[in-house]
Design a protein around this motif. Structure first.
Motif, PDB file in Angstrom:
ATOM      1  N   ARG A  49       1.072  -1.060  -0.036  1.00 43.79           N
ATOM      2  CA  ARG A  49       0.004  -0.129   0.091  1.00 43.79           C
ATOM      3  C   ARG A  49       0.935   1.165  -0.029  1.00 43.79           C
ATOM      4  N   ASN A  50       0.758   1.756  -1.173  1.00 41.62           N
ATOM      5  CA  ASN A  50       1.766   3.033  -1.258  1.00 41.62           C
ATOM      6  C   ASN A  50       3.188   2.631  -1.060  1.00 41.62           C
ATOM      7  N   SER A  70      -4.480   2.491  -3.828  1.00 40.34           N
ATOM      8  CA  SER A  70      -3.136   2.469  -3.331  1.00 40.34           C
ATOM      9  C   SER A  70      -2.500   1.056  -3.248  1.00 40.34           C
TER      10      SER A  70
END
Length: 107
Positions: free
Chosen positions: A8-9, A100
């Motif tokens: 995530r990101n 994301s």
């Protein structure tokens, strides 16, 4: 076994796997679970230490896949069977996903 890092990101969230029997699993990373800022990636995959298992690709991850002509193009380009959604996820969800979450194949 096939597996991929779920990010995530660009931060490690967990690992998704498909074993040789075709059973899928997802497990959150221990460090991700300890971070008070961490959030579940899906309401169907709440934060927990235990492994999630399924006979089918989890809907959350399936929704990261392209459809239609883009799916056909990806399968042709990566030499993937059109019915092999997990291999396609590992080969194509590293970049340009909606949201994301990205997946990086573990080789």
């Amino acid at each position: 076994m096939q597996e991929g890092n779920v990010l995530r990101n660009k931060k490690q969230v967990g690992v998704i796997r498909r074993n040789d029997e075709g059973v899928y699993s997802f497990q959150y990373d221990e460090h991700y679970l300890l971070d008070k800022e961490s959030k579940p990636i899906s309401v169907n995959l709440p934060l927990q230490k235990e492994v999630f298992q399924s006979a089918y690709l989890f809907p959350f991850f399936y929704q990261l896949l392209a459809e239609g002509s883009l799916k056909e193009l990806q399968c042709k380009e990566h030499k993937i069977d059109v019915d092999d959604d997990f291999s396609r996820l590992l080969k194509t969800a590293k970049d340009d996903t909606i949201g994301s979450i990205t997946i990086e194949e573990i080789k």
